[in-house]
Design a protein around this motif. Structure first.
Motif, short mmCIF file in Angstrom:
data_model
loop_
_atom_site.label_atom_id
_atom_site.label_comp_id
_atom_site.label_asym_id
_atom_site.label_seq_id
_atom_site.Cartn_x
_atom_site.Cartn_y
_atom_site.Cartn_z
N LYS A 38 0.67 4.22 -2.83
CA LYS A 38 0.55 5.56 -2.24
C LYS A 38 1.77 6.63 -3.15
CE LYS A 38 0.18 8.71 1.58
NZ LYS A 38 0.39 8.89 2.91
N ARG A 95 0.78 -1.20 -0.09
CA ARG A 95 0.13 0.18 -0.18
C ARG A 95 0.72 1.10 -0.05
NH1 ARG A 95 -4.40 -2.45 4.50
NH2 ARG A 95 -5.63 -3.55 2.91
N TRP A 96 1.90 1.39 0.80
CA TRP A 96 3.04 2.41 0.71
C TRP A 96 3.37 2.57 -0.78
CZ3 TRP A 96 8.08 2.78 -0.26
CH2 TRP A 96 8.77 4.02 -0.05
N TYR A 123 3.05 6.58 6.21
CA TYR A 123 1.70 5.87 5.85
C TYR A 123 1.00 5.67 7.11
CZ TYR A 123 -1.62 2.68 3.71
OH TYR A 123 -2.80 2.18 3.19
#
Length: 296
Positions: A205, A201-202, A260
């Motif tokens: 992003k 997810r990081w 995050y």
């Protein structure tokens, strides 16, 4: 009418995982504990315990286990409300699902503020811990899921901030030309377990794309930091655990100003709400000292 001596034997077997351990905790022989379980099963006409290593509950046994735990919590709360102080009583146990990083950063402080119960903690990923509550296997949960759970209430606690970090030597070796998707596809990262999506997810992003990263599997928050320091891989570490290490130059963020944040929520069963009021207050206070304030 339930025989609570028999229910207590059932709860102790399921919590400890064996008849021998339950016997020691109850001050009985394993045979006496076994007889109590057998008698309860015969009275109800149901199998309640799957004998094994460890012993586990059948669906019916799980419901009775939950009932026994709730009764003990409510009785303890009632004692306090009506001022019973002269008679010694065993502290009830409460089963709570928490995330490993919450346990490593702030949940122990909440536990330390509560001395009228015993904690039975289940560790799971923030995206999955609320499932324990949905299945009725815990009375409360720290979760990243804001969705309502039937029969439960919840409130936001705040966000745990993570930083993608690595040792300076690791950065020099794997990112000599900067942190890019191509470099991340070659550099080993650290992943807690198969449920851990923080690294992916990081990357999504920060870089706007998915990257398949080679990974070490490391199911320990403290070992995550140690492995990052040792240069084994890069990882998403809670800021509170690595802030000083970054200040000392022993770790560095992979990308500057790219945290995050993971929102966390406290869920609890309404059936035991009065009994865990003190735990809820301790959770709110302890999390508030570490987490970023909830978004409004």
């Amino acid at each position: 009418m339930m025989d609570y001596a028999l229910l207590d034997a059932l709860a102790t077997v399921l919590r400890s995982g064996s008849f021998e351990k339950a016997a020691r905790l109850l001050g009985l022989t394993p045979s006496a504990v076994s007889q109590r379980i057998k008698l309860l099963e015969e009275r109800l006409g149901l199998v309640l315990v799957v004998r094994g290593q460890p012993c586990t509950a059948t669906p019916a046994g799980q419901k009775l286990f939950r009932h026994a735990e709730e009764v003990a919590l409510l009785e303890n709360s009632l004692r306090e409300e009506i001022g019973i102080t002269g008679i010694a009583a065993e502290r009830p146990s409460i089963r709570i699902a928490v995330t490993a990083d919450s346990l490593a950063t702030w949940f122990v402080s909440a536990m330390a503020a509560v001395d009228d119960c015993l904690f039975d903690l289940v560790l799971d990923d923030q995206d999955h811990s609320a499932e324990w509550l949905r299945r009725g296997e815990v009375r409360a949960a720290v979760s990243g899921d804001s969705g309502a759970v039937q029969g439960c209430d919840n409130r936001p606690l705040g966000s745990l901030r993570y930083l993608a970090t690595a040792s300076p030597a690791f950065v020099r070796r794997w990112f000599p030309d900067g942190v890019t998707p191509a470099a991340l596809a070659a550099a080993p990262c650290l992943t807690f377990n198969a449920k851990d999506m923080l690294q992916a997810r990081w990357i999504g992003k920060v870089f706007g794309e998915a990257v398949a990263t080679p990974t070490h599997w490391l199911p320990s928050s403290e070992a995550f930091v140690d492995a990052t320091l040792a240069g084994i891989g890069w990882g998403m570490n809670p800021e509170v655990l690595v802030r000083d290490l970054i200040a000392e130059g022993r770790l560095v963020p992979l990308v500057a100003d790219a945290p995050y944040d993971v929102p966390l929520y406290w869920h609890w069963s309404r059936s035991v709400q009065p009994a865990i009021r003190g735990i809820t207050a301790a959770v709110i206070e302890a999390s508030g000292a570490v987490l970023l304030p909830p978004e409004t």
